[in-house]
Scaffold this active site. Structure first.
Site, PDB file in Angstrom:
ATOM      1  N   TYR A 129       0.852  -1.184   0.000  1.00  0.00           N
ATOM      2  CA  TYR A 129       0.000   0.000   0.000  1.00  0.00           C
ATOM      3  C   TYR A 129       0.892   1.239   0.000  1.00  0.00           C
ATOM      4  O   TYR A 129       1.867   1.292  -0.723  1.00  0.00           O
ATOM      5  CB  TYR A 129      -0.984  -0.066   1.175  1.00  0.00           C
ATOM      6  CG  TYR A 129      -2.144   0.876   1.000  1.00  0.00           C
ATOM      7  CD1 TYR A 129      -2.965   0.788  -0.123  1.00  0.00           C
ATOM      8  CD2 TYR A 129      -2.427   1.854   1.939  1.00  0.00           C
ATOM      9  CE1 TYR A 129      -4.032   1.662  -0.301  1.00  0.00           C
ATOM     10  CE2 TYR A 129      -3.499   2.728   1.774  1.00  0.00           C
ATOM     11  CZ  TYR A 129      -4.291   2.628   0.647  1.00  0.00           C
ATOM     12  OH  TYR A 129      -5.339   3.487   0.471  1.00  0.00           O
ATOM     13  N   LYS A 154     -20.366 -20.693  -9.635  1.00  0.00           N
ATOM     14  CA  LYS A 154     -19.708 -20.565 -10.935  1.00  0.00           C
ATOM     15  C   LYS A 154     -18.261 -20.122 -10.747  1.00  0.00           C
ATOM     16  O   LYS A 154     -17.353 -20.612 -11.430  1.00  0.00           O
ATOM     17  CB  LYS A 154     -20.456 -19.543 -11.790  1.00  0.00           C
ATOM     18  CG  LYS A 154     -20.088 -19.575 -13.258  1.00  0.00           C
ATOM     19  CD  LYS A 154     -20.813 -20.687 -13.974  1.00  0.00           C
ATOM     20  CE  LYS A 154     -20.623 -20.594 -15.469  1.00  0.00           C
ATOM     21  NZ  LYS A 154     -21.570 -21.432 -16.215  1.00  0.00           N
TER      22      LYS A 154
END
Length: 765
Positions: free
Chosen positions: A40, A95
């Site tokens: 970060y 899925k």
């Protein structure tokens, strides 16, 4: 299992131990302040600046290139209809799970609260920069056609509505091969289609690209045959509307070469089937009940070539053969779209793969002697490990040839190797194992069935068709627990401690047989009778006497206490002088067998060689050619201490007597597992450049500690300890094993029984 229990189990599966089926996992180190400053602020600014200079750098510095959005508005979810975006989320997560386990593609599922086409398209376009591809799912027709058309045109990343194109691609591959087997010319085939929704229309559209003529396709919807005089048809349906008066399905199917069903079950009658042309092709893909039952169809027409959507019938048209691999190929060349050329490349790749020799691993998984291209095998099986190395390259090449690839592949062999390496990131082996067990279920005696988790495992074994459980334990307790968990299948229950047992002929026969086998080892008739009241003795005798095919025990007792009765009742297999155990570890790099994890505390060099041979045979049982590392703390003679020397001597023995076996050592574990390091330092080794799948440890202590560390620290699935060298299939799980571990071990026991039965019929093999 009753409906309430099934519902509860499904809800628990999705809710526990944490809600949902997918999660985000960091791919970079994050342990130190330095790591976090790179992940970060301030380090993250550098890739941001590089991407701002060139937007394509987003593929270099972020996960976009391997990230697909599975997007739905919940308007056509499975067979449930318009249930809303939130209710569709479990399906979209599912899925995502399939994308990951079959092609190592990461997924965010996105549920959009928008039925209006413009709003939906705008929403997807706004979030598209996040993703490398978009899989549309469960969107009702006709909106789905327009949504997909616009997104394909307006975005520069692959977009596909799998409900349409997945079924079309797989069934097209099946049609190519079915037509070849039937001796039919694609351009002459007359097809009757039951269903005129998104999947049926996509199939018909792709069939046209194969060479089928539109005038040879007769299509039906819920209101009857599509004819040009109807005023209720969509423009995309009018393409298949025929001139003249409508016919009934029974009239239209007379003389037809093919029936394609994407509608409702039991629509096609045997009488209709009899009127079709010679060598009829029938794809009855309504689920779970096909338009005509498979057994009924083949009993009606011996010349039929049939496919369904069901896994328990030959030729399953399963979308998982398509979408993971199509997106894999599209992502890997950074395609701007999935075009017709790419779809057709997948069709031809799948059709061709079915004609090639099937790996033994696939034969084993489906309980086949040898799968061969023919009427019962026109498309590859979903568990075929070659799919990932065949379909994505075909799709990627088509993307390059058609000009939509932004990152062409230059080294195809290297690309295929990278694809195969992705296979290690899932648990296909467990699915293969269970699938093989289901091909010929056996009777399994669960010696501790009055334990809740053991009974749950037995329930799953029964429901999944893995085996036929025999439940040993306190009858009252078992009946109460069965009722509690909704185990409503009839199963044989045996309580060896019941007072009435001593008078039963079976009990007396077991006691007598055991006494006759052990009377010269200090066992009296009274002792034998008392021992039969103990569950492990009784269960082992059931297997020994042929009243059960396999045995599972060990859940509630320590390993030594569980194994002693088994060893007193069951002999070693013919020609075996040393038994051992192995654990199959389903790691991120693929399956690895670790031996010996439970039996031999301090094996000699000769013992180690025998353990290696037993494990090699077990690996082959699972369809793997063994690559064996004999591990130690020493590398190829670097230590002369006794522990290292015995490993070296075992290797020398194997090299001399089994020269074709791929085995080497002694070698340290890191050198065994790191191919590049091994090749660099020990190029002379038989293991150089090879991926090992068997590790033989110098003692039980090191093997047992290793497998348990892997299981607990890295959450690796462990199947075992698998007993090797016994004459009968008897397997002892670890104390406190989980339900899933016991189910997997039951599958092992069934496969073991299948193999032993096969060898008894063909002793030379």
């Amino acid at each position: 299992m009753n409906q309430y229990s099934k519902r509860r189990e499904a809800l628990l599966y999705h809710a526990k131990p944490q809600p949902g089926k997918i999660q985000i996992v960091p791919t970079k180190p994050y342990a130190t302040q330095r790591d976090l400053s790179l992940a970060y602020s301030p380090g993250v600014a550098e890739p941001c600046l590089e991407i701002s200079k060139d937007v394509n750098n987003v593929y270099k510095y972020t996960a976009k290139g391997n990230l697909v959005a599975v997007i739905s508005n919940g308007t056509a979810v499975l067979g449930l209809g318009d249930i809303g975006p939130e209710a569709s989320k479990p399906v979209m997560e599912g899925k995502g799970l399939l994308f990951k386990i079959f092609a190592d593609i990461d997924v965010f599922d996105i549920e959009v609260d928008a039925k209006d086409i413009d709003r939906f398209v705008e929403t997807v376009k706004n979030i598209a920069p996040t993703f490398g591809g978009i899989n549309l799912e469960d969107i009702k027709a006709p909106e789905s056609f327009e949504i997909e058309r616009r997104l394909v045109e307006e975005l520069n990343i692959p977009v596909m509505h799998d409900d349409q194109h997945g079924t079309a691609i797989i069934s097209s591959a099946a049609l190519l091969n079915a037509a070849e087997l039937a001796g039919k010319n694609i351009s002459d085939i007359k097809i009757v289609v039951s269903g005129a929704g998104s999947a049926a229309l996509a199939c018909a559209n792709l069939y046209l690209l194969l060479g089928v003529k539109a005038e040879n396709i007769t299509m039906f919807d819920v209101n009857g045959m599509l004819v040009q005089s109807r005023t209720d048809l969509l423009p995309i349906q009018m393409k298949y509307a025929q001139p003249g008066e409508p016919k009934t399905l029974a009239e239209a199917i007379v003389g037809a070469d093919m029936f394609l069903g994407l509608s409702v079950g039991k629509l096609l009658t045997p009488e209709m089937l009899l009127t079709m042309a010679k060598d009829p092709i029938v794809f009855a893909m309504a689920n779970p009940t096909p338009e005509i039952d498979y057994d009924t169809a083949i009993a009606t027409r011996s010349d039929i070539i049939m496919a369904t959507g069901r896994s328990d019938n030959p030729n399953q048209v399963n979308n998982v053969l398509g979408f993971p691999y199509i997106f894999r190929g599209a992502l890997d060349v950074r395609a701007t779209k999935i075009n017709e050329e790419m779809k057709m490349a997948a069709v031809h790749a799948l059709a061709q793969l079915a004609k090639e020799s099937v790996p033994e691993q696939v034969n084993i998984a489906y309980g086949e002697t040898k799968l061969i291209f023919g009427r019962d095998y026109i498309i590859p099986k979903p568990f075929d490990p070659r799919l990932i190395a065949v379909v994505p390259p075909a799709v990627a090449k088509a993307a390059m040839d058609s000009g939509v690839a932004q990152k062409p592949i230059e080294n195809w062999e290297k690309y295929k190797e990278e694809l195969l390496d992705r296979l290690g990131n899932d648990n296909k082996m467990a699915r293969l194992l269970i699938n093989r067990a289901k091909s010929a279920p056996k009777r399994i005696v669960f010696a501790e069935a009055d334990q809740l988790d053991v009974l749950k495992a037995a329930q799953i074994v029964k429901e999944e068709g893995i085996g036929e459980p025999i439940l040993l334990g306190n009858r009252e307790t078992i009946q109460e627990l069965k009722e509690e968990i909704g185990f409503d299948f009839e199963c044989k229950i045996v309580d060896p401690r019941a007072e009435s047992m001593a008078a039963e002929d079976g009990f007396k026969a077991y006691a007598k047989a055991f006494w006759e086998a052990r009377r010269r080892r200090g066992v009296s008739e009274l002792d034998a009778s008392k021992m039969m009241t103990q569950r492990n003795y009784y269960a082992a005798m059931m297997v020994s006497q042929g009243d059960a095919d396999a045995m599972i025990t060990g859940y509630s007792r320590n390993y030594p206490a569980s194994v002693k009765p088994v060893l007193q009742v069951i002999d070693r297999a013919p020609g075996i002088s040393r038994i051992a155990t192995t654990n199959l570890m389903l790691t991120k790099r693929g399956p690895i067998f670790l031996s010996d994890t439970a039996i031999n505390p301090d094996p000699t060099a000769e013992d180690l060689a025998k353990i290696a041979l037993l494990t090699a045979s077990t690996a082959r049982l699972f369809g793997l050619e063994p690559v064996i590392a004999m591990v130690s703390y020493s590398n190829f003679g670097s230590s002369q201490e006794a522990g290292a020397v015995k490993v070296r001597e075992a290797v020398n023995y194997l090299h001399k007597n089994y020269p074709d076996l791929i085995v080497d050592g002694e070698v340290q574990a890191d050198f065994a597992l790191n191919q590049a390091m091994h090749q660099d330092k020990f190029p002379f080794s038989k293991l150089a450049g090879k991926k090992i799948n068997v590790m033989i440890f110098p003692n039980l202590e090191s093997a047992n500690i290793t497998y348990k560390l892997l299981k607990e620290l890295d959450q690796v699935i462990s199947i075992g300890p698998i007993m090797m060298g016994m004459d009968k299939p008897v397997h002892i799980v670890q104390f406190g094993a989980s339900v899933n571990e016991m189910v997997n071990m039951a599958a092992v026991a069934v496969v073991d029984a299948q193999e032993k039965e096969k060898r008894s019929k063909n002793p030379r093999k």
